[in-house]
Design an enzyme around this catalytic site. Structure first.
Site, PDB file in Angstrom:
ATOM      1  N   ARG A 157     -12.144   3.339   5.629  1.00 27.66           N
ATOM      2  CA  ARG A 157     -11.377   4.346   6.366  1.00 27.66           C
ATOM      3  C   ARG A 157     -11.928   5.744   6.107  1.00 27.66           C
ATOM      4  O   ARG A 157     -11.978   6.579   7.019  1.00 27.66           O
ATOM      5  CB  ARG A 157      -9.893   4.265   5.987  1.00 27.66           C
ATOM      6  CG  ARG A 157      -9.011   5.159   6.854  1.00 27.66           C
ATOM      7  CD  ARG A 157      -7.541   4.875   6.649  1.00 27.66           C
ATOM      8  NE  ARG A 157      -7.086   5.191   5.289  1.00 27.66           N
ATOM      9  CZ  ARG A 157      -5.851   5.010   4.870  1.00 27.66           C
ATOM     10  NH1 ARG A 157      -4.937   4.502   5.696  1.00 27.66           N
ATOM     11  NH2 ARG A 157      -5.497   5.321   3.629  1.00 27.66           N
ATOM     12  N   LYS A 259      -7.679  10.418   8.070  1.00 22.47           N
ATOM     13  CA  LYS A 259      -6.883  10.986   6.984  1.00 22.47           C
ATOM     14  C   LYS A 259      -7.444  12.341   6.552  1.00 22.47           C
ATOM     15  O   LYS A 259      -7.828  12.565   5.394  1.00 22.47           O
ATOM     16  CB  LYS A 259      -6.840  10.006   5.813  1.00 22.47           C
ATOM     17  CG  LYS A 259      -5.599  10.132   4.944  1.00 22.47           C
ATOM     18  CD  LYS A 259      -5.466   8.938   4.016  1.00 22.47           C
ATOM     19  CE  LYS A 259      -4.298   9.089   3.064  1.00 22.47           C
ATOM     20  NZ  LYS A 259      -2.994   9.032   3.760  1.00 22.47           N
ATOM     21  N   GLU A 295       4.704   8.093  13.884  1.00 19.77           N
ATOM     22  CA  GLU A 295       4.836   7.748  12.469  1.00 19.77           C
ATOM     23  C   GLU A 295       5.670   8.781  11.747  1.00 19.77           C
ATOM     24  O   GLU A 295       5.979   9.854  12.282  1.00 19.77           O
ATOM     25  CB  GLU A 295       3.478   7.592  11.800  1.00 19.77           C
ATOM     26  CG  GLU A 295       2.591   8.810  11.804  1.00 19.77           C
ATOM     27  CD  GLU A 295       1.259   8.528  11.107  1.00 19.77           C
ATOM     28  OE1 GLU A 295       1.221   8.585   9.876  1.00 19.77           O
ATOM     29  OE2 GLU A 295       0.269   8.255  11.804  1.00 19.77           O
TER      30      GLU A 295
END
Length: 414
Positions: A157, A259, A295
């Site tokens: 990721r 992220k 989210e």
């Protein structure tokens, strides 16, 4: 110091036991390692089958009890209140640092004593937010060994996020080996079984100086750790969410799916307002139709209706959570139907149960959702719903090594 003693990342004789996978032993001793920087050390760790030496720091420690019948050992732990950890920073012993020039590759990293770092005021991360972070955990097993949970997923990721943010990234192997070295160097900070976990925070940032808008000329990969307990003050008790309609976490074509550090600064305003009103956190909607769930500030969201589990599909504005991915796989292995799709506010308000997932929270049951001043409660406010509790039990027992890892997700260190 006894030459047979081992410090993780310092000697190639550091013992690492991997669960269901092979990997080379750590092979990068810190280039700046000086024995004089370490506190005085003693050897301590005995196994009935074979004797192994590890270092014991002579700073204030709290010895643990024997961890299991299979192993007779005493492990020194840092002198903190393990029963009241919360989710905060503790200054541990070591951090890991590795650097890379623009257009180059990351070279061998090194363990350094945990402390402040030096950055130019014109560093790319400070001026233009060129930075990413990851989060994963290490757990101490009953036999004293340590489990990492899916570290290669975090590595992958970060690699994908780095491509989006125009940064080089460590290879998956470099990332995982750095995590192992950092965890083992801070072993005494891993909570006793059942008391929490060691939170691992890898950072990737543009550390080189740059004035005009451009990629930084140098990049730093850094890992630090801290022992943690529950993320929300409610612990595993139900949390109370409020739906935000005016402020948005991410937009199509933006960076919501990686992220990057800026994604989290953007939620602080709405989160602060929500917490001042007594809510635990904020649930965000899509910015186009303003009716589909995205989210929570740092968690993915799931809804359950008639034993069918639904969660918003990953479509560029939602972070592909590793706990989210794991929960989906666990649920399907248990026979649940799981749907990844658009999930509307109306479905949320009619759900049988709702829960959040994330590295920090693992699974957190939602006790209520407030939307347009209307509050909807789930499960009578008594705790986990039946589905969330089943998933939480399986996942946490797997992470802690209490059940067989048939998913091949854990990496064991000792």
């Amino acid at each position: 110091m006894d030459s047979s003693a081992v410090l993780p990342g310092i000697q190639q004789t550091c013992p690492i036991c991997l669960c269901r996978r092979s990997s080379a032993l750590l092979s990068y001793p810190p280039t700046n390692f000086k024995p004089s920087l370490l506190p005085s050390l003693k050897l301590q760790k005995q196994f009935p089958i074979a004797s192994q030496n590890v270092l014991r720091a002579a700073s204030p420690v709290r010895p643990s009890a024997t961890l299991s019948d299979a192993y007779s050992e005493t492990i020194e732990l840092a002198d903190i209140d393990w029963d009241n950890l919360g989710f905060g920073i503790h200054s541990t012993d070591y951090m890991y640092i590795m650097k890379c020039p623009q257009g180059g590759s990351f070279s061998k990293g090194e363990l350094q004593r945990f402390g402040n770092i030096e950055l130019s005021p014109s560093a790319g991360v400070l001026n233009y937010g060129q930075g990413l972070f990851e989060g994963l955990k290490a757990y101490r097993k009953q036999d004293g060994n340590i489990l990492l949970f899916r570290p290669e997923e975090n590595a992958e990721r970060m690699r994908m996020g780095a491509e989006r943010m125009c940064m080089p990234s460590p290879t998956v192997e470099q990332f995982v080996e750095a995590v192992k070295a950092t965890v083992l160097a801070n072993k005494r900070w891993i909570p006793p079984p059942g008391k929490g976990s060691l939170y691992i925070r890898p950072l990737l940032m543009g550390s080189g100086a740059v004035l005009g808008l451009a990629p930084a000329p140098e990049y730093t990969f850094l890992i630090y750790v801290s022992p943690v307990g529950n993320y929300f003050k409610e612990g595993v008790a139900p949390i109370n969410l409020v739906i935000e309609r005016d402020l948005h976490r991410a937009t199509p074509g933006g960076t919501g799916g990686v992220k990057t550090i800026g994604n989290y600064a953007a939620v602080l305003k709405a989160q602060s307002v929500a917490k001042a009103k007594g809510f635990s956190d904020v649930l965000y909607l899509d910015c186009v139709h303003k009716k589909y769930l995205e989210e929570v500030s740092s968690c993915n969201i799931f809804v359950v209706k008639d034993n069918v589990i639904s969660t918003p599909a990953i479509k560029g504005t939602i972070l592909p959570g590793i706990t989210r991915k794991s929960i989906i796989d666990v649920a399907r292995s248990l026979g649940f139907q799981v749907e990844e799709r658009l999930v509307s506010v109306d479905e949320l308000l009619k759900a049988d149960e709702v829960f959040c997932t994330g590295t920090a929270v693992v699974i957190s049951p939602v006790g209520s959702v407030t939307y347009l001043d209307k509050r909807v409660s789930y499960g009578g406010g008594g705790g986990f719903g039946a589905v969330a509790e089943q998933l939480y039990t399986v996942l946490t027992r797997l992470q802690m090594g209490l059940i067989e890892d048939e998913m091949n997700w854990t990496v064991e260190l000792r």
